[in-house]
Design an enzyme around this catalytic site. Structure first.
Site, short mmCIF file in Angstrom:
data_model
loop_
_atom_site.label_atom_id
_atom_site.label_comp_id
_atom_site.label_asym_id
_atom_site.label_seq_id
_atom_site.Cartn_x
_atom_site.Cartn_y
_atom_site.Cartn_z
N VAL A 12 0.86 -1.17 0.00
CA VAL A 12 0.00 0.00 0.00
C VAL A 12 0.90 1.23 0.00
O VAL A 12 2.08 1.15 0.36
CB VAL A 12 -0.96 0.03 1.22
CG1 VAL A 12 -1.99 -1.06 1.10
CG2 VAL A 12 -0.18 -0.12 2.52
N SER A 13 0.34 2.37 -0.37
CA SER A 13 1.17 3.54 -0.63
C SER A 13 1.34 4.48 0.55
O SER A 13 2.23 5.31 0.55
CB SER A 13 0.59 4.34 -1.81
OG SER A 13 0.57 3.54 -2.97
N THR A 14 0.47 4.40 1.56
CA THR A 14 0.55 5.36 2.66
C THR A 14 0.48 4.66 4.00
O THR A 14 -0.03 3.55 4.12
CB THR A 14 -0.61 6.37 2.59
OG1 THR A 14 -1.85 5.67 2.81
CG2 THR A 14 -0.65 7.07 1.25
N GLU A 50 4.83 1.96 1.34
CA GLU A 50 5.78 2.87 0.67
C GLU A 50 5.05 3.77 -0.30
O GLU A 50 4.05 3.39 -0.90
CB GLU A 50 6.82 2.06 -0.13
CG GLU A 50 7.94 1.49 0.72
CD GLU A 50 8.89 2.55 1.27
OE1 GLU A 50 8.77 3.72 0.87
OE2 GLU A 50 9.72 2.19 2.10
#
Length: 228
Positions: A12-14, A50
């Site tokens: 996941v990005s956040t 990340e």
């Protein structure tokens, strides 16, 4: 019907998505749904939180190392979600690890190699357009830059230290199954375990391939603390 041993890699990005589980549950369900019905073992689940703009993927490196150590297959839920992540694709292409994408089961190393080249070119073009736009804005007299953040506080330091501790604990937990396999009754010497971990190319906490008895002792101590 699916057979074999697998390491799943979810990203996941956040941080907020990571804490809430947003996105992770859907990826986890996709992996489980695809594998169900076969004789398979999911050895470990590795989660990467990340930003897509960052090129380092420490958890991907760890997942690939676990695949090599366990002779397992890397499984991802959606390859198309990562199709623009050149670092991920190149790492997958060069790792020498078999992989499975639940949404694209026919993908192979050649496929991701081509996708990586396309993603890298897209990133280069975006960077070139951004630089050109900034240069044009500067030529028009626009002042670029500004406030870049703030100085760290004691609380920031404490949170950073806690995050490092959490990452170290998570890594130790991920290595626990390997340690249990190599030393099921807990009687092997530190030197013997160091040689075995080195032989299986399991990376140390610093990413080295050479284990020392001291590093094994620290791993055992961390696992012992985690079990209390």
């Amino acid at each position: 019907m699916t057979h074999g041993r697998f390491i799943s890699y979810l990203r996941v990005s956040t941080d907020r998505q990571g804490r809430s589980g947003l996105g992770l549950e859907a990826q986890r369900a996709a992996v489980t749904d695809y594998l169900n019905g076969g004789a398979w073992t999911l050895i470990a689940e590795v989660v990467e939180i990340e930003s897509g703009a960052k090129s380092d993927r420490p958890e991907l490196d760890r997942a690939l190392a676990l695949c090599r150590a366990h002779r397992a297959i890397l499984v991802v839920a959606k390859l198309d979600r990562l199709a623009r992540d050149a670092h991920f694709l190149l790492g997958l292409h060069k790792a020498g690890v078999d992989f499975l994408a639940c949404d694209m089961p026919s993908a192979n190393r050649m496929t991701v190699g081509i996708m990586a080249v396309v993603a890298e070119e897209e990133r280069r073009m975006i960077s070139a357009r951004t630089k050109a736009a900034l240069a044009a804005a500067k030529a028009r007299g626009r002042v670029l830059g500004g406030f870049r953040g703030r100085a760290g506080t004691g609380d920031d330091t404490a949170r950073a230290r806690a995050a490092l501790q959490c990452n170290a604990d998570a890594r130790a937990t991920a290595l626990a199954p390997i340690l249990e396999r190599l030393d099921p009754d807990g009687t092997a010497s530190l030197h013997a375990l160091a040689r075995a971990l080195t032989a299986e190319n399991v990376p140390t906490a610093r990413g080295h391939s050479l284990w020392t008895p001291v590093a094994v002792a620290r791993l055992r101590a961390r696992l012992a603390l985690a079990s209390q």
